[in-house]
Design an enzyme around this catalytic site. Structure first.
Site, short mmCIF file in Angstrom:
data_model
loop_
_atom_site.label_atom_id
_atom_site.label_comp_id
_atom_site.label_asym_id
_atom_site.label_seq_id
_atom_site.Cartn_x
_atom_site.Cartn_y
_atom_site.Cartn_z
N CYS A 1 6.22 -42.97 18.49
CA CYS A 1 7.22 -41.97 18.83
C CYS A 1 7.41 -41.79 20.39
CB CYS A 1 7.11 -40.49 18.13
SG CYS A 1 8.22 -39.29 18.54
N ARG B 1 21.65 -38.09 6.38
CA ARG B 1 20.25 -39.17 5.97
C ARG B 1 19.82 -39.25 4.76
NH1 ARG B 1 17.50 -38.97 11.03
NH2 ARG B 1 19.03 -38.79 12.55
N CYS C 1 3.34 -35.35 11.45
CA CYS C 1 4.30 -36.48 11.86
C CYS C 1 3.59 -37.70 12.26
CB CYS C 1 5.27 -35.83 12.68
SG CYS C 1 4.55 -35.78 14.33
N LYS D 1 21.29 -33.40 6.84
CA LYS D 1 20.43 -33.42 5.76
C LYS D 1 20.54 -32.90 4.46
CE LYS D 1 16.71 -34.80 9.27
NZ LYS D 1 15.68 -34.65 10.05
N ARG E 1 13.66 -47.76 9.39
CA ARG E 1 13.65 -46.86 8.30
C ARG E 1 14.43 -47.44 7.31
NH1 ARG E 1 14.79 -41.04 10.48
NH2 ARG E 1 13.08 -41.32 11.37
N CYS F 1 5.47 -32.70 18.74
CA CYS F 1 6.29 -32.29 19.69
C CYS F 1 7.15 -31.18 18.78
CB CYS F 1 7.39 -33.27 20.30
SG CYS F 1 8.52 -33.68 19.33
N LYS G 1 22.61 -35.39 13.35
CA LYS G 1 22.34 -35.74 11.95
C LYS G 1 22.34 -34.34 10.87
CE LYS G 1 17.98 -35.99 13.65
NZ LYS G 1 16.47 -36.02 13.88
N CYS H 1 9.24 -32.70 12.69
CA CYS H 1 9.28 -34.01 11.66
C CYS H 1 8.72 -33.81 10.60
CB CYS H 1 9.27 -35.30 12.35
SG CYS H 1 10.30 -35.53 13.49
FE1 SRM Z 1 12.29 -36.69 13.05
C1 SRM Z 1 13.27 -37.68 15.91
C2 SRM Z 1 10.03 -39.44 12.81
C3 SRM Z 1 11.65 -36.26 9.55
C4 SRM Z 1 13.31 -33.79 13.07
N1 SRM Z 1 11.72 -38.35 14.10
C5 SRM Z 1 12.62 -38.47 15.33
C6 SRM Z 1 12.03 -39.94 15.84
C7 SRM Z 1 13.23 -40.72 15.50
C8 SRM Z 1 11.99 -39.84 17.48
C9 SRM Z 1 12.99 -40.41 18.22
O1 SRM Z 1 14.14 -39.71 18.17
O2 SRM Z 1 12.70 -40.98 19.03
C10 SRM Z 1 10.65 -40.00 15.23
C11 SRM Z 1 10.31 -41.41 14.78
C12 SRM Z 1 8.64 -41.43 15.08
C13 SRM Z 1 8.14 -42.91 14.97
O3 SRM Z 1 7.63 -43.53 15.46
O4 SRM Z 1 8.24 -43.28 13.74
C14 SRM Z 1 10.78 -39.29 14.04
N2 SRM Z 1 11.25 -37.53 11.44
C15 SRM Z 1 10.26 -38.77 11.78
C16 SRM Z 1 9.61 -39.07 10.14
C17 SRM Z 1 8.97 -40.60 10.15
C18 SRM Z 1 8.11 -38.14 10.36
C19 SRM Z 1 7.24 -38.48 9.20
O5 SRM Z 1 5.80 -38.25 9.42
O6 SRM Z 1 7.45 -38.95 8.24
C20 SRM Z 1 10.45 -38.50 9.21
C21 SRM Z 1 11.34 -39.45 8.86
C22 SRM Z 1 12.20 -38.84 7.85
C23 SRM Z 1 13.18 -39.61 7.20
O7 SRM Z 1 12.95 -40.65 6.27
O8 SRM Z 1 14.57 -39.64 7.39
C24 SRM Z 1 11.32 -37.34 10.28
N3 SRM Z 1 12.48 -35.17 11.64
C25 SRM Z 1 12.15 -35.18 10.28
C26 SRM Z 1 12.40 -33.80 9.62
C27 SRM Z 1 11.66 -33.30 8.51
C28 SRM Z 1 12.81 -33.36 7.40
O9 SRM Z 1 14.02 -34.00 7.77
O10 SRM Z 1 12.57 -32.97 6.24
C29 SRM Z 1 12.79 -33.13 10.69
C30 SRM Z 1 12.96 -31.47 10.83
C31 SRM Z 1 14.19 -31.20 9.99
C32 SRM Z 1 15.58 -31.03 10.73
O11 SRM Z 1 16.05 -32.16 10.89
O12 SRM Z 1 15.67 -30.34 11.29
C33 SRM Z 1 13.02 -34.01 11.94
N4 SRM Z 1 13.38 -35.95 14.12
C34 SRM Z 1 13.77 -34.59 14.20
C35 SRM Z 1 14.33 -34.24 15.51
C36 SRM Z 1 15.00 -32.98 15.82
C37 SRM Z 1 16.29 -32.54 15.11
C38 SRM Z 1 16.98 -31.40 15.67
O13 SRM Z 1 17.65 -30.61 14.95
O14 SRM Z 1 16.45 -30.79 16.92
C39 SRM Z 1 14.23 -35.29 16.12
C40 SRM Z 1 14.88 -35.62 17.67
C41 SRM Z 1 16.28 -35.41 17.72
O15 SRM Z 1 16.81 -35.73 16.74
O16 SRM Z 1 16.89 -35.19 18.96
C42 SRM Z 1 13.76 -36.44 15.48
FE1 SF4 Z 2 8.01 -37.45 17.18
FE2 SF4 Z 2 8.14 -35.07 17.56
FE3 SF4 Z 2 8.82 -36.16 15.28
FE4 SF4 Z 2 6.55 -36.10 15.94
S1 SF4 Z 2 7.70 -34.44 15.52
S2 SF4 Z 2 7.68 -37.88 15.07
S3 SF4 Z 2 6.25 -36.30 18.03
S4 SF4 Z 2 9.82 -36.53 17.38
#
Ligand code: SRM
Ligand code: SF4
Length: 587
Positions: free
Chosen positions: A450, A145, A444, A209, A76, A489, A207, A493
């Protein structure tokens, strides 16, 4: 903090022992015996923007054949406010063929992801990106981020200021260790000691944001961020920001101690205090965030545990900061308006709809990357965007909803760009191709990349939206917008807990269904039904949509309607997210 503190989470120990994030990453890249890297290093590489994954479509087959999983990496980029030039876009696109799976994935935080990157390609990919002025430092990991900024303020000068602020914050909060240059750019060590002025050796507990928006547009879902900066404009000039703190989406199924939370507005910071305010908030989280339990480590829990009063005290104590009372503001919508608009400078812009952010060329059978991704047959989206980038002299902006704004089009280029858009059938809102419902849908990534996905999302939501479109037609509704979100899940995201209707993966083909978020991103939704499949989803939605068509008040959005008529209780704040779940009795 020391490595002997047994209660620290394992990731904290890895960071402490890593020598400013180096770990054994360099050795792992050199090891040709495996396509993977050492397990501890997989935590550290996130700080460099990449995750180790394995192709989940191939997992069972590889296991049966007694082969190691099909290891690959997701990478990314860091791209404040999601802005690139046409030239940068062309190079980013080229790298997808050179080092990844021939597709680009736009993200919900306005950047590009590459999938299926082989270990040997990580370094060249990061070097080639660096050559066009783009890095991946802190795109993932326990640091700040990608900083988001609205892609749509009406005033061009305000727009430019938002971009500047996102870059300034992103640079200021980027981690500073020379490990990035040494390991990935293969620059010589300077011999100078590393120093992380803001983060220290253990970086943040989790993380972090930041997003910036100017009302009435909330296209970044500002309240879902640890810090949301709400731009206040006076006489067409940005004068400062209301500061919202403690937003986040991530939850864990069955663990009520985890919950989504929307940012609380704590006051106004004039422009000359913004950097200091943000940095101080980051240091409060650095020092008080939970380093034992990563499920309780986000800023939202620090705030709820200590109270907003404590945050004000800390701002005063650490930096003599006393925020002014918050200024009035009013958001009208989240999501992106698809189509053309002209700004106050007479420059043209067009927002193109990119379903779920996957940029690919789909073949005659609608297949991309060996059929792992499906789209409309013979849809050459990637080629079309490339053709635009070749002639466009302005910028290309990624939105927080997976779409692309071709921004600042010279009047002389408008016809040529419109012609390419039309030739390739890209959706600029003028075609009949996609409904307003589809434009407001977002999923997502989930399968096949993922590692945390429990159910399909990107590969399933388009089908489900088609079925909901049918329900809308049957209810006699026109082209109406309902914010529909899906994730594989509960990590959140695609910010599902801000969906008027949302689906969160529980198991293959099974989703928890949520209802009742506000259209402007200011109210969370609530769990309505648990672990249901498509038939039940449609059976639940059909009567609700019919009722909305028949009983709604003028301009009443679906999310507000289901709350008003008592189909679901309103979620007032994160901590009551798990209360009164399920269909309300009055319904
Ligand atoms: Fe996310 C983890 C994809 C935005 C909350 N996210 C992941 C991972 C890296 C899975 C992993 O940890 O193994 C995913 C990779 C999937 C893949 O194969 O590409 C993933 N997140 C994404 C993206 C690509 C989804 C998308 O459809 O665009 C977004 C990338 C954003 C970026 O450019 O930085 C993405 N993730 C978000 C958002 C939305 C936002 O930030 O506005 C959230 C919710 C907001 C927040 O952070 O609370 C988000 N991602 C998570 C979480 C849960 C965090 C938490 O506080 O519990 C995880 C898992 C973790 O961190 O343990 C996670
Ligand atoms: Fe993966 Fe869950 Fe984020 Fe979807 S919401 S990209 S399944 S970590």
């Amino acid at each position: 903090m020391s490595t002997t503190d047994k209660n620290l989470s394992p990731v904290e120990h890895i960071k402490i022992a890593s020598n400013y994030l180096r770990g054994t990453i360099a050795d792992g890249l050199a090891d040709e015996l495996t396509a993977s890297i050492a397990e501890d290093d997989t935590q550290l590489t996130k700080f460099y923007g990449f995750y180790q994954q394995d192709d989940r479509d191939l997992r069972a087959e590889r296991k049966t054949s007694k082969l190691e999983p099909h290891y690959q990496f997701m990478l990314r980029l860091r791209l404040p406010a999601g802005v690139v030039t046409g030239e940068q876009y062309l190079e980013i696109d080229r790298l997808a063929d050179e080092y990844a799976n021939g597709t680009l994935r736009l993200t919900t935080r306005q950047t590009f992801q590459y999938h299926h990157v082989a270990k040997k390609h990580l370094r060249p990919l990061l070097q080639d990106a660096y050559a066009i002025g783009i890095d991946a430092r802190g795109a993932c990991g326990d640091v700040n981020r990608n900083v988001m900024a609205s892609a749509f303020p009406e005033k061009s000068a305000v727009h430019a200021a938002l971009h500047d602020w996102s870059t300034k914050l992103s640079e200021h909060l980027a981690w500073k260790s020379r490990a990035y240059e040494e390991i990935f750019l293969q620059q010589q060590a300077t011999g100078e000691a590393d120093h992380e002025p803001i983060y220290g050796t253990t970086y943040l507990p989790r993380k972090f944001k930041i997003a910036i928006a100017v009302p009435p547009e909330n296209d970044v879902d500002l309240f879902a961020n640890d810090i949301g900066l709400i731009g206040i404009v006076d006489n067409d000039e940005l004068v400062g920001f209301n500061v919202a703190i403690g937003g986040g989406m991530g939850t864990t199924h069955g663990e009520p101690a985890t919950y989504p939370r929307l940012g609380s507005v704590i006051g106004f910071a004039p422009l000359d205090k913004v950097l200091e305010t943000v940095e101080t908030l980051v240091t409060i989280q650095r020092d008080y965030g939970d380093r034992e339990n990563r499920k309780h480590a986000r800023f939202k829990y620090t705030i709820d545990d200590h109270g907003i009063g404590f945050i004000h005290e800390q701002l005063a104590e650490r930096a003599n900061l006393h925020l002014d009372p918050a200024r009035d503001y009013h958001f009208e919508r989240n999501g992106d308006p698809i189509g053309w608009f002209v700004d106050d400078d007479g420059k043209h812009h067009v927002t193109l709809f990119i379903e779920n952010g996957r940029i690919a060329d789909f073949d005659d059978n609608g297949r991309a990357h060996h059929g792992q991704y499906m789209g409309p047959a013979n849809y050459k989206l990637r080629t079309g965007l490339r053709e635009i980038a070749k002639i466009h002299k302005g910028t290309i902006r990624l939105t927080g909803n997976h779409n692309v704004v071709v921004s600042g089009i010279e009047p002389a280029d408008v016809d040529a760009i419109a012609e390419i858009v039309s030739h390739y059938g890209i959706d600029d809102g003028s075609t009949e191709r996609n409904s307003a419902l589809r434009h407001a849908s977002m999923s997502c990534v989930a399968f096949p990349t993922c590692g945390l996905a429990m159910a399909e999302s990107e590969r399933y939501l388009p089908d489900l939206v088609g079925k909901i479109e049918t329900l809308m037609q049957e209810a006699g509704l026109g082209d109406e917008r309902i914010v529909v979100r899906m994730t594989g899940c509960p990590n959140g995201c695609a910010r599902p807990f801000l969906g008027e209707i949302a689906f969160v993966g529980k198991a293959p083909g099974k989703y928890n269904m949520y209802l009742g978020a506000a259209f402007d991103g200011s109210r969370l939704n609530k769990l309505y039904r648990e672990t249901i499949g498509e038939d039940e989803i449609l059976a639940e939605l059909a009567p609700m949509i019919e009722r909305w068509a028949a009983e709604r008040e003028p301009n009443e959005h679906f999310g507000d309607f289901v709350v008003r008529v008592g189909i679901i209780a309103a979620t007032r704040e994160g901590r009551d997210f798990h209360d009164d779940v399920g269909p309300a009795e009055a319904a």
